[in-house]
Design a protein around this motif. Sequence first.
Motif, PDB file in Angstrom:
ATOM      1  N   GLY A  90      -5.341   8.406 -18.995  1.00  0.00           N
ATOM      2  CA  GLY A  90      -4.996   7.532 -20.937  1.00  0.00           C
ATOM      3  C   GLY A  90      -3.433   7.273 -20.313  1.00  0.00           C
ATOM      4  N   ALA A  91      -3.179   8.166 -21.415  1.00  0.00           N
ATOM      5  CA  ALA A  91      -0.946   8.255 -20.874  1.00  0.00           C
ATOM      6  C   ALA A  91      -0.693   6.469 -19.845  1.00  0.00           C
ATOM      7  CB  ALA A  91      -0.636   9.048 -20.676  1.00  0.00           C
ATOM      8  N   THR A  92      -0.543   6.855 -19.305  1.00  0.00           N
ATOM      9  CA  THR A  92      -0.976   6.243 -18.039  1.00  0.00           C
ATOM     10  C   THR A  92      -1.015   4.701 -18.137  1.00  0.00           C
ATOM     11  OG1 THR A  92      -0.498   7.860 -16.485  1.00  0.00           O
ATOM     12  CG2 THR A  92      -0.169   5.718 -15.845  1.00  0.00           C
ATOM     13  N   ALA A  93      -2.406   4.872 -18.644  1.00  0.00           N
ATOM     14  CA  ALA A  93      -2.638   3.120 -18.961  1.00  0.00           C
ATOM     15  C   ALA A  93      -2.166   2.537 -20.472  1.00  0.00           C
ATOM     16  CB  ALA A  93      -4.643   3.216 -19.818  1.00  0.00           C
ATOM     17  N   ASP A  94      -1.742   3.694 -21.356  1.00  0.00           N
ATOM     18  CA  ASP A  94      -1.205   3.428 -22.566  1.00  0.00           C
ATOM     19  C   ASP A  94       0.305   2.732 -21.512  1.00  0.00           C
ATOM     20  OD1 ASP A  94      -3.309   3.485 -23.869  1.00  0.00           O
ATOM     21  OD2 ASP A  94      -2.670   5.883 -24.343  1.00  0.00           O
TER      22      ASP A  94
ATOM     23  N   GLY B 256      -0.677   1.712  -5.178  1.00  0.00           N
ATOM     24  CA  GLY B 256      -1.039   3.586  -5.091  1.00  0.00           C
ATOM     25  C   GLY B 256      -1.887   4.435  -5.323  1.00  0.00           C
ATOM     26  N   PHE B 257      -1.750   5.397  -4.045  1.00  0.00           N
ATOM     27  CA  PHE B 257      -2.979   6.605  -4.105  1.00  0.00           C
ATOM     28  C   PHE B 257      -2.007   7.939  -4.109  1.00  0.00           C
ATOM     29  CE2 PHE B 257      -5.663   9.613  -2.567  1.00  0.00           C
ATOM     30  CZ  PHE B 257      -6.851   9.654  -3.270  1.00  0.00           C
ATOM     31  N   SER B 258      -2.612   8.340  -5.540  1.00  0.00           N
ATOM     32  CA  SER B 258      -2.776   9.968  -6.326  1.00  0.00           C
ATOM     33  C   SER B 258      -0.791  10.254  -6.149  1.00  0.00           C
ATOM     34  CB  SER B 258      -2.997  10.375  -4.827  1.00  0.00           C
ATOM     35  OG  SER B 258      -1.908  12.443  -4.556  1.00  0.00           O
ATOM     36  N   GLN B 259      -0.092  10.535  -5.283  1.00  0.00           N
ATOM     37  CA  GLN B 259       1.372  10.488  -4.857  1.00  0.00           C
ATOM     38  C   GLN B 259       1.659   9.313  -5.339  1.00  0.00           C
ATOM     39  OE1 GLN B 259       4.498  12.361  -2.383  1.00  0.00           O
ATOM     40  NE2 GLN B 259       3.767  14.121  -4.529  1.00  0.00           N
ATOM     41  N   GLY B 260       1.461   8.056  -4.111  1.00  0.00           N
ATOM     42  CA  GLY B 260       1.652   6.981  -4.167  1.00  0.00           C
ATOM     43  C   GLY B 260       1.683   6.121  -5.661  1.00  0.00           C
ATOM     44  N   ALA B 261       0.392   6.032  -6.568  1.00  0.00           N
ATOM     45  CA  ALA B 261       0.165   5.800  -7.856  1.00  0.00           C
ATOM     46  C   ALA B 261       1.050   6.245  -8.678  1.00  0.00           C
ATOM     47  CB  ALA B 261      -0.918   6.448  -8.398  1.00  0.00           C
TER      48      ALA B 261
ATOM     49  N   LEU C 151       3.703  -9.655 -11.337  1.00  0.00           N
ATOM     50  CA  LEU C 151       2.670  -8.976 -10.055  1.00  0.00           C
ATOM     51  C   LEU C 151       1.188  -9.708  -9.856  1.00  0.00           C
ATOM     52  CD1 LEU C 151       4.341  -5.984  -9.681  1.00  0.00           C
ATOM     53  CD2 LEU C 151       5.089  -7.561  -8.428  1.00  0.00           C
ATOM     54  N   GLY C 152       0.828 -10.453  -9.077  1.00  0.00           N
ATOM     55  CA  GLY C 152      -0.793 -10.322  -9.090  1.00  0.00           C
ATOM     56  C   GLY C 152      -1.279  -9.568  -8.942  1.00  0.00           C
ATOM     57  N   GLY C 153      -1.071  -8.351  -9.262  1.00  0.00           N
ATOM     58  CA  GLY C 153      -1.827  -7.066  -9.434  1.00  0.00           C
ATOM     59  C   GLY C 153      -1.027  -5.606  -9.017  1.00  0.00           C
ATOM     60  N   VAL C 154      -2.059  -4.718  -9.698  1.00  0.00           N
ATOM     61  CA  VAL C 154      -1.670  -3.102  -9.941  1.00  0.00           C
ATOM     62  C   VAL C 154      -2.630  -2.233 -10.240  1.00  0.00           C
ATOM     63  CG1 VAL C 154       0.142  -1.590 -11.096  1.00  0.00           C
ATOM     64  CG2 VAL C 154       1.252  -3.479 -10.895  1.00  0.00           C
ATOM     65  N   VAL C 155      -2.465  -1.695  -8.934  1.00  0.00           N
ATOM     66  CA  VAL C 155      -4.029  -0.933  -8.839  1.00  0.00           C
ATOM     67  C   VAL C 155      -3.629   0.202  -9.086  1.00  0.00           C
ATOM     68  CG1 VAL C 155      -6.052   0.354  -7.443  1.00  0.00           C
ATOM     69  CG2 VAL C 155      -4.878  -2.385  -7.326  1.00  0.00           C
ATOM     70  N   VAL C 156      -3.747   1.797  -9.591  1.00  0.00           N
ATOM     71  CA  VAL C 156      -3.137   2.800  -9.493  1.00  0.00           C
ATOM     72  C   VAL C 156      -4.335   4.013  -9.604  1.00  0.00           C
ATOM     73  CG1 VAL C 156      -1.785   4.695 -11.311  1.00  0.00           C
ATOM     74  CG2 VAL C 156      -1.448   1.933 -11.212  1.00  0.00           C
ATOM     75  N   LEU C 157      -4.441   4.123  -8.907  1.00  0.00           N
ATOM     76  CA  LEU C 157      -5.935   5.500  -8.562  1.00  0.00           C
ATOM     77  C   LEU C 157      -5.194   6.683  -8.379  1.00  0.00           C
ATOM     78  CD1 LEU C 157      -7.895   3.712  -6.585  1.00  0.00           C
ATOM     79  CD2 LEU C 157      -8.079   3.052  -8.799  1.00  0.00           C
ATOM     80  N   SER C 158      -6.032   7.849  -8.863  1.00  0.00           N
ATOM     81  CA  SER C 158      -6.232   9.130  -9.375  1.00  0.00           C
ATOM     82  C   SER C 158      -4.396   9.389  -9.022  1.00  0.00           C
ATOM     83  CB  SER C 158      -6.903   9.661  -7.872  1.00  0.00           C
ATOM     84  OG  SER C 158      -8.398   9.322  -7.646  1.00  0.00           O
TER      85      SER C 158
ATOM     86  N   LEU D  52       1.379  -0.977  -0.031  1.00  0.00           N
ATOM     87  CA  LEU D  52       0.058   0.181  -0.629  1.00  0.00           C
ATOM     88  C   LEU D  52       0.831   1.274  -0.293  1.00  0.00           C
ATOM     89  CD1 LEU D  52      -2.935  -1.120   2.922  1.00  0.00           C
ATOM     90  CD2 LEU D  52      -2.797  -1.396   0.224  1.00  0.00           C
ATOM     91  N   VAL D  53       0.717   2.099  -1.034  1.00  0.00           N
ATOM     92  CA  VAL D  53       1.057   3.350  -1.329  1.00  0.00           C
ATOM     93  C   VAL D  53       0.770   4.135  -1.302  1.00  0.00           C
ATOM     94  CG1 VAL D  53       3.301   4.636  -2.618  1.00  0.00           C
ATOM     95  CG2 VAL D  53       2.831   1.709  -2.120  1.00  0.00           C
ATOM     96  N   HIS D  54       0.463   5.474  -0.328  1.00  0.00           N
ATOM     97  CA  HIS D  54      -0.322   6.679   0.018  1.00  0.00           C
ATOM     98  C   HIS D  54       0.208   7.522  -0.382  1.00  0.00           C
ATOM     99  CE1 HIS D  54       2.762   8.609   2.482  1.00  0.00           C
ATOM    100  NE2 HIS D  54       3.625   8.057   2.822  1.00  0.00           N
ATOM    101  N   GLY D  55      -0.561   8.335  -0.239  1.00  0.00           N
ATOM    102  CA  GLY D  55      -0.473   9.400  -0.919  1.00  0.00           C
ATOM    103  C   GLY D  55      -0.113  10.632  -0.224  1.00  0.00           C
TER     104      GLY D  55
END
Length: 228
Positions: free
Chosen positions: A185-189, A119-124, A138-145, A40-43
Motif C-alpha cells: 500500500g505504501a508503494t502504491a501511495d 518488475g517482480f519481487s526484487q525487480g519490482a 511511460l506506457g505502463g508500470v507493473v510492480v508485482l510482489s 522485464l526486471v527479474h527477481g
Amino acid sequence: MVGDDPDAAAADDEGPDPHADQPVVTAGAPSVAAEVAVILVHGRGATADGVVNLAESFYRHGVAFFAPQASRSRWFPYDARGEVERNEPHLSSAVDAVERALAQAGATGIPAERTVLFGFSQGAAVVTELLRRRPRRLGGVVVLSGSFVGPEDREFPEAAGSLAGTPVFVASGDADEYVPVDRVGATADLFRALDGDVTERIYEGLEHGISEAEFDVIRGLLDELLEN
C-alpha cells in the motif's frame, strides 16, 4: 525479496558498478516490427532468460521484450526493508542497468510512452526505485510482489519529475511471506504521489508469485497500447 543473500559477504568484491557488464536479453517481436516494448526486471535468484519465459504468458504480436540480467542473479544483497545505504552500490547499479534497457528499447524506435516497465519481487523494488529517482511518462508500470526499498519510515524527497498519468499496476498477495501488505500500500501511495494512475490490488491467499488475474491485467494493458 527480503532476507540476506547467502553470498552477501562477497558483495564488496563486485566493484562500484556490479551490474555494469551484464547483458540484456531480447525476445518477442523483432525491432523492425515492434510497436510496444516491455522491460522485464527479474527477481532475486532468477535470470533474464527466466523472466522472458514467464512473459510468454502475456506476449502479443508487436511486443518486444528487453530483460536486463543482474550480477549473481540478485539486484542487491541485503534485506529490502533495511537501510538503503547498506544495499549500495548495488541498488544504484541496478537502477542504471534498467535505465540502459530502457535506452536500448528507445534506440529501436519505441518511445517511452509505448514502453512498459515490469518488475517482480526484487525487480519490482528496482523498478520502484528507478521511477522514484527518475519519474517520466511511460506506457505502463507493473510492480508485482515487491515494494519500495528502505525502512518503513523512509522519507522520500520531492521528485524532480512526474509519471504524468502513467498507468501503474501494484499488486501482491495477502499470503506473501516476503512482502507485507502495508508495504504494498505504501508503494502504491508513492506512485500516486508521482502522479501515476494507480491500480492497487491485494489477492486473497496468493503467496509470493503471480496469479492468472495479474497476467490478465498485463494483457489488457498491452492490448490497449497496441490498439492506440
